[in-house]
Design a protein around this motif. Structure first.
Motif, short mmCIF file in Angstrom:
data_model
loop_
_atom_site.label_atom_id
_atom_site.label_comp_id
_atom_site.label_asym_id
_atom_site.label_seq_id
_atom_site.Cartn_x
_atom_site.Cartn_y
_atom_site.Cartn_z
N TRP A 31 -11.71 5.44 4.32
CA TRP A 31 -12.82 4.94 3.51
C TRP A 31 -13.96 4.46 4.39
N GLN A 32 -13.63 3.76 5.46
CA GLN A 32 -14.66 3.29 6.38
C GLN A 32 -15.45 4.45 6.96
N GLU A 33 -14.75 5.51 7.32
CA GLU A 33 -15.41 6.69 7.90
C GLU A 33 -16.26 7.41 6.86
N SER A 34 -15.76 7.49 5.61
CA SER A 34 -16.45 8.24 4.57
C SER A 34 -17.72 7.54 4.10
N ALA B 261 -11.25 0.22 -4.18
CA ALA B 261 -10.32 1.36 -4.14
C ALA B 261 -8.92 0.86 -3.83
N ASP B 262 -7.94 1.41 -4.53
CA ASP B 262 -6.54 1.08 -4.26
C ASP B 262 -6.17 1.45 -2.83
N LEU B 263 -5.16 0.76 -2.32
CA LEU B 263 -4.74 0.98 -0.94
C LEU B 263 -4.15 2.37 -0.72
N ASP B 264 -3.61 2.97 -1.78
CA ASP B 264 -2.99 4.29 -1.63
C ASP B 264 -3.93 5.43 -2.04
N SER B 265 -5.19 5.11 -2.27
CA SER B 265 -6.18 6.14 -2.59
C SER B 265 -6.91 6.55 -1.32
N ALA B 266 -7.70 7.61 -1.44
CA ALA B 266 -8.48 8.08 -0.28
C ALA B 266 -9.62 8.95 -0.77
N GLN C 185 -11.10 -3.98 -0.58
CA GLN C 185 -9.68 -3.65 -0.71
C GLN C 185 -8.87 -4.92 -0.54
N THR C 186 -7.62 -4.87 -1.00
CA THR C 186 -6.78 -6.06 -0.88
C THR C 186 -5.33 -5.67 -0.61
N SER C 187 -4.64 -6.59 0.05
CA SER C 187 -3.20 -6.47 0.28
C SER C 187 -2.70 -7.87 0.60
N ARG C 188 -1.40 -8.00 0.73
CA ARG C 188 -0.85 -9.33 1.01
C ARG C 188 -1.39 -9.90 2.32
N SER C 189 -1.54 -9.06 3.31
CA SER C 189 -2.12 -9.49 4.58
C SER C 189 -2.94 -8.36 5.16
N ARG C 190 -3.63 -8.65 6.26
CA ARG C 190 -4.43 -7.63 6.93
C ARG C 190 -3.57 -6.69 7.77
N CYS C 191 -2.33 -7.04 7.99
CA CYS C 191 -1.46 -6.20 8.81
C CYS C 191 -0.85 -5.10 7.96
N LEU C 192 -1.20 -3.87 8.23
CA LEU C 192 -0.80 -2.72 7.43
C LEU C 192 0.06 -1.77 8.24
N THR C 193 0.88 -1.01 7.53
CA THR C 193 1.61 0.05 8.19
C THR C 193 0.62 1.13 8.62
N PRO C 194 0.96 1.97 9.59
CA PRO C 194 0.02 3.03 10.01
C PRO C 194 -0.44 3.90 8.85
N LEU C 195 0.43 4.15 7.88
CA LEU C 195 0.06 4.98 6.73
C LEU C 195 -1.11 4.37 5.98
N PHE C 196 -0.99 3.11 5.59
CA PHE C 196 -2.04 2.47 4.81
C PHE C 196 -3.26 2.13 5.69
N TYR C 197 -3.03 1.84 6.94
CA TYR C 197 -4.14 1.58 7.86
C TYR C 197 -5.03 2.83 7.97
N ASN C 198 -4.41 3.99 8.09
CA ASN C 198 -5.17 5.25 8.21
C ASN C 198 -5.92 5.57 6.92
N LEU C 199 -5.30 5.31 5.76
CA LEU C 199 -5.99 5.57 4.49
C LEU C 199 -7.20 4.66 4.33
N SER C 200 -7.03 3.39 4.68
CA SER C 200 -8.15 2.45 4.60
C SER C 200 -9.26 2.84 5.57
N SER C 201 -8.89 3.29 6.74
CA SER C 201 -9.87 3.71 7.74
C SER C 201 -10.65 4.93 7.26
#
Length: 353
Positions: A124-127, A188-193, A106-122
């Motif tokens: 994927w890690q769990e799945s 996977a896009d940052l806004d997908s899940a 995955q990619t974004s401008r930085s590793r610091c994400l809002t809780p919304l995007f952090y939870n979506l990315s997480s």
């Protein structure tokens, strides 16, 4: 008298018959030439693809070093820092075979994400259970990959300035093709899940895996593929050619320039390798199935537009939520990032000569 009429008839019609014969001969010849030229062009791409597998192997960037090339981010303002997940088997994922490696990008401008995007990315890690290595690529890693000297994608250097002037989504499309070409795995896009129906075992035995999106196109927001797969090679070449021909670098719409339409063009080239024709986007040609290309390369497509979220949620975030969260992370929604320059890519590249 009768003989005179016959002779007159022959004298009148024979020239016309000769002319008709010549016209038909030219028509057949032109069609044959066009078919040969199309075949030659396709074979040229295929030969270049075979050569590219060997030209870049010695120059491959170390994935672990690349992902670790990180910029600092401010975890204030409610942001959370996402980290890579590196497992012992990660370094054994680069075997030269056709399996989809257990790597997730995955990619974004930085590793610091809002809780919304952090939870979506997480999610994927769990799945993806404990078998997958998770790599998050920030802006520094992103640009390092794009600026590499890609011998198999020489046009990239020429159109790079055009991609920089375009909305960030254009460069992001190029990056996802490059990361998957070089290393393979899942993007996977940052806004997908992942949906509850998704399990990594669904990818077992496949060389490239897509789902059907809501527009009857192949999913660009979710791609799982083995390294050096022909469909990624073809798709990236089509994307680069599209950038070169845009009339306004700042107004290039990513969906048609580098996104799903380029992916469809790549799929068409993949199928043309074995003599099959795939329709244009307006014909809604993408259907669920397993498709073969040259040398037994395969592409698997699953799902339908009626049940677009069967395996992967295409968009778990509304456009309004995206704008708000992107602003917090110092980013722009792609529609807000379109800024006409009144300058074509060809003009821009010519100025650099």
């Amino acid at each position: 008298m009768r003989n005179h009429k016959i002779i007159s008839f022959i004298l009148i019609w024979i020239p016309w018959m000769i002319l008709l014969r010549d016209l038909l001969s030219r028509l057949v010849s032109t069609r044959s030439e066009n078919k040969i030229m199309k075949h030659r062009n396709q074979n040229f791409l295929w030969r270049a693809l075979q050569e590219s597998k060997y030209s870049s192997s010695q120059q491959r960037l170390n994935l672990f070093t690349l992902s670790a090339t990180t910029n600092k981010c401010n975890v204030g303002k409610g942001l959370r820092r996402i980290e890579d997940v590196i497992l012992p088997n990660c370094r054994q994922q680069h075997a030269d075979d056709r399996k989809i490696p257990k790597l997730f990008h995955q990619t974004s401008r930085s590793r610091c994400l809002t809780p919304l995007f952090y939870n979506l990315s997480s999610r994927w890690q769990e799945s993806l259970t404990q078998d997958y290595c998770f790599f998050f690529h920030d802006e520094n890693a992103f640009m390092k990959l794009l600026k590499k000297d890609w011998k198999e994608f020489k046009l990239l250097r020429q159109v790079f300035k055009c991609a920089e002037e375009a909305t960030a989504a254009v460069a992001a499309d190029l990056w996802r093709y490059l990361i998957l070409w070089e290393y393979g795995g899942i993007y996977a896009d940052l806004d997908s899940a992942p949906n509850s129906n998704f399990h990594p075992s669904v990818l077992d035995g496949h060389q490239a895996f897509f789902v059907v999106d809501k527009h009857d196109m192949m999913s660009e927001y979710f791609i799982a593929v083995s390294p050096k797969h022909p469909i990624i090679y073809y798709t990236l070449h089509h994307a680069l050619q599209n950038i070169l021909t845009v009339r306004d670098t700042g107004a290039a719409f990513p969906g048609r320039t580098t996104g799903p339409h380029s992916l469809l063009a790549g799929f068409r080239s993949f199928r043309n390798d074995v003599g099959d024709t795939v329709g244009l986007a307006a014909e809604r040609p993408i259907k669920s199935g397993i498709y073969r290309g040259r040398k037994n390369w395969t592409v698997t497509i699953m799902g339908s537009p009626e049940n677009v979220n069967e395996f992967v949620f295409q968009q778990k975030v509304t456009d309004q939520e995206k704008r708000k969260n992107y602003a917090t992370m110092g980013m722009k929604f792609y529609l807000d990032d379109l800024a006409p320059t009144n300058r074509s890519c060809l003009k821009l590249t010519h100025q650099g000569l």
